[in-house]
Design an enzyme around this catalytic site. Sequence first.
Site: not given
Ligand SMILES: [Zn+2]
Length: 215
Positions: A95-98, A136, A164, A166
């Site tokens: 995941c590119e956010h977490h 995704q 995910h 996250c």
């Molecule tokens: Zn995430």
Amino acid sequence: MNVKTPTPLSPPQLTERRPTREAAEAAVRTLLRWAGDDPDREGLVDTPARVVRSYSQFFCGYEIDPDELLARTFEETDGYDEMVLLRDIRLESYCEHHMVPIIGRAHVAYLPHKRVVGISKLARVVDAYAKRLQIQEKLTAQIANTINEVLQPKGVAVVIEAAHQCMTTRGIHKPGVSMVTSRMLGAFRDDPTTRREFLAMISMGGTAARVADEA
Ligand SMILES: [Zn+2]
């Protein structure tokens, strides 16, 4: 700034702006201290080096040119023009956010037009995009678009079912939830019969339950 034209195998994020291994290890030490631990204690002494080595596996997709994977095709198919489906491809992405894992399965199908590609290559295209920082939705579209553009088949379908971390191990803590995304191109988008055939073939695998089990 001196910016060279990046070659396909050396995207800019891996060349001009890439920090040294030592700098990456120092950053991991900082994160260990941020977590509240002592990076100099015995158990953690080699951790920065291990994490950096792990990162080169997690994110090896940046060094792969997905177009190149599909460059070699076979035209001796005796007129085979039905769907080719690779079902239940293990998917490991991040995941590119977490920066935590996205674990699941991908199903990739195409309707050949005169030529086919070695089946392992479809799985390699999935990995080339999965082994990067992703969301995704974008991952699903990139896989389908690449197969469509390079192979120029009559249609492409990609479905990804994934959990995910996250969402399962932090934030709202909802284990067992999987996210499903799809991208249909050509005949899979325009012809309901083809789309139904594809969806029936992937549901035979009963993947949704397994995604939840493994994540
Ligand atoms: Zn995430």
